[in-house]
Design a protein around this motif. Sequence first.
Motif, PDB file in Angstrom:
ATOM      1  N   ILE A 104      17.596 -15.132 -23.211  1.00  0.00           N
ATOM      2  CA  ILE A 104      17.284 -15.355 -21.792  1.00  0.00           C
ATOM      3  C   ILE A 104      17.417 -14.052 -21.008  1.00  0.00           C
ATOM      4  N   ALA A 105      18.445 -13.279 -21.319  1.00  0.00           N
ATOM      5  CA  ALA A 105      18.662 -12.012 -20.619  1.00  0.00           C
ATOM      6  C   ALA A 105      17.520 -11.034 -20.878  1.00  0.00           C
ATOM      7  N   MET A 106      17.028 -10.996 -22.108  1.00  0.00           N
ATOM      8  CA  MET A 106      15.953 -10.053 -22.450  1.00  0.00           C
ATOM      9  C   MET A 106      14.699 -10.306 -21.618  1.00  0.00           C
ATOM     10  N   GLY A 107      14.289 -11.567 -21.545  1.00  0.00           N
ATOM     11  CA  GLY A 107      13.082 -11.881 -20.783  1.00  0.00           C
ATOM     12  C   GLY A 107      13.346 -12.146 -19.314  1.00  0.00           C
ATOM     13  N   LEU A 113      13.293  -8.872 -12.129  1.00  0.00           N
ATOM     14  CA  LEU A 113      12.959  -7.555 -11.595  1.00  0.00           C
ATOM     15  C   LEU A 113      11.574  -7.563 -10.964  1.00  0.00           C
ATOM     16  N   PHE A 114      10.632  -8.224 -11.602  1.00  0.00           N
ATOM     17  CA  PHE A 114       9.272  -8.310 -11.054  1.00  0.00           C
ATOM     18  C   PHE A 114       9.256  -9.136  -9.774  1.00  0.00           C
ATOM     19  N   MET A 115      10.036 -10.230  -9.749  1.00  0.00           N
ATOM     20  CA  MET A 115      10.075 -11.091  -8.567  1.00  0.00           C
ATOM     21  C   MET A 115      10.702 -10.372  -7.369  1.00  0.00           C
ATOM     22  N   VAL A 116      11.726  -9.565  -7.624  1.00  0.00           N
ATOM     23  CA  VAL A 116      12.444  -8.897  -6.533  1.00  0.00           C
ATOM     24  C   VAL A 116      11.725  -7.644  -6.059  1.00  0.00           C
ATOM     25  N   GLY A 121       9.280  -3.513 -15.979  1.00  0.00           N
ATOM     26  CA  GLY A 121       9.962  -2.698 -16.980  1.00  0.00           C
ATOM     27  C   GLY A 121      11.007  -1.759 -16.436  1.00  0.00           C
ATOM     28  N   ILE A 122      10.786  -1.180 -15.234  1.00  0.00           N
ATOM     29  CA  ILE A 122      11.762  -0.236 -14.686  1.00  0.00           C
ATOM     30  C   ILE A 122      11.820  -0.392 -13.166  1.00  0.00           C
ATOM     31  N   VAL A 223      22.414   6.027 -16.046  1.00  0.00           N
ATOM     32  CA  VAL A 223      21.182   6.372 -15.336  1.00  0.00           C
ATOM     33  C   VAL A 223      21.257   5.720 -13.957  1.00  0.00           C
ATOM     34  N   SER A 224      20.239   5.893 -13.144  1.00  0.00           N
ATOM     35  CA  SER A 224      20.264   5.359 -11.777  1.00  0.00           C
ATOM     36  C   SER A 224      19.197   4.291 -11.561  1.00  0.00           C
ATOM     37  N   TRP A 225      18.825   3.616 -12.631  1.00  0.00           N
ATOM     38  CA  TRP A 225      17.809   2.573 -12.528  1.00  0.00           C
ATOM     39  C   TRP A 225      18.037   1.532 -13.620  1.00  0.00           C
ATOM     40  N   PHE A 226      17.294   0.431 -13.512  1.00  0.00           N
ATOM     41  CA  PHE A 226      17.306  -0.587 -14.560  1.00  0.00           C
ATOM     42  C   PHE A 226      15.994  -0.515 -15.307  1.00  0.00           C
TER      43      PHE A 226
END
Length: 323
Positions: A104-107, A113-116, A121-122, A223-226
Amino acid sequence: MSDFFNIIFSVDFGYAVLRVTTPILFAAMGALISDKAGVINIALEGMMLIAALTGVIVSALAQSAGLGLLAAVIVGALVGMILAYFALNLKTDVILAAIAINLIAMGGTVFILFMVGGDKGISSSLPSKVLPRIDIPLLKSIPVVGPILSGHNILTYMAFLSVWVMYIFIYKTPLGLRIRAVGENPDAADSVGISVRKIQYIALTLSGALAGFGGAYMSMGYVSWFSKNMTAGRGFIALAAEAMGGATPHGAMFTSLLFGLFDALSNSLQTLRVPAEFIQMIPYLATVIGLVIYAANKTEQIKRIQAQKERQAGTKTEKGKTT
């Protein structure tokens, strides 16, 4: 070959070892406390990934690295509680429940991230914050040692401090005693009034919180991103580090440093003409080799104990016949 040794014996390499060890060490402490309570937490990977995304989103929205860290730790603890609920209350197999959390965490992190932020991917559109680095006044002036030990992210120092805190907590506090009692013999612990389910709930919650620290470091320190699957198996490597360390805080720290060394080596070798595929497999190959050696030693130890018991039983039988 000279370039290889120049990399290994450089100050930058020593600094990098401590830097990449940090998330592994946090997760190893999380694996340790759940193992002591008799529950294997293989959801550390997913917990770190969820916490890493949470830290980025909250720090970007609140414009505060501290709030991002707090949110990451709380979410890690909540995921630990969810795992505990499924495993302890609903009697789900803890391994299967943990695998489900990892998947669940992987997907799910990519979807959220896309919704927010609308990123794929980044988290390039989220102005997330980074936790501060600390320069230790006197230490930073010492040649060689200073540049290696000073100037790290605050979570790096917290990770190594957590080893001592974990040792005191497990071996010097009443709650730590209850956790060890539940892990060693839950029936005996229950017979003296210790709530086994409550203790395992606490252990898994603390395990998730420690994984949350590791995840927050990945996206707000390392790093400074997800980015998608940025933990890259570090949760599983931490499980190996905890096992190879003999399920002790200091043992887990040293094995985490060992795996951190190989991880840093894989990063440093990118400057040399080494195939990228070989470089990428170094940390995982080291993990497999380490586990094989650990399993072989453990098996040999068990055989020696069994042989000793058989000899003792034979001696008692001979004495009985003589009598």
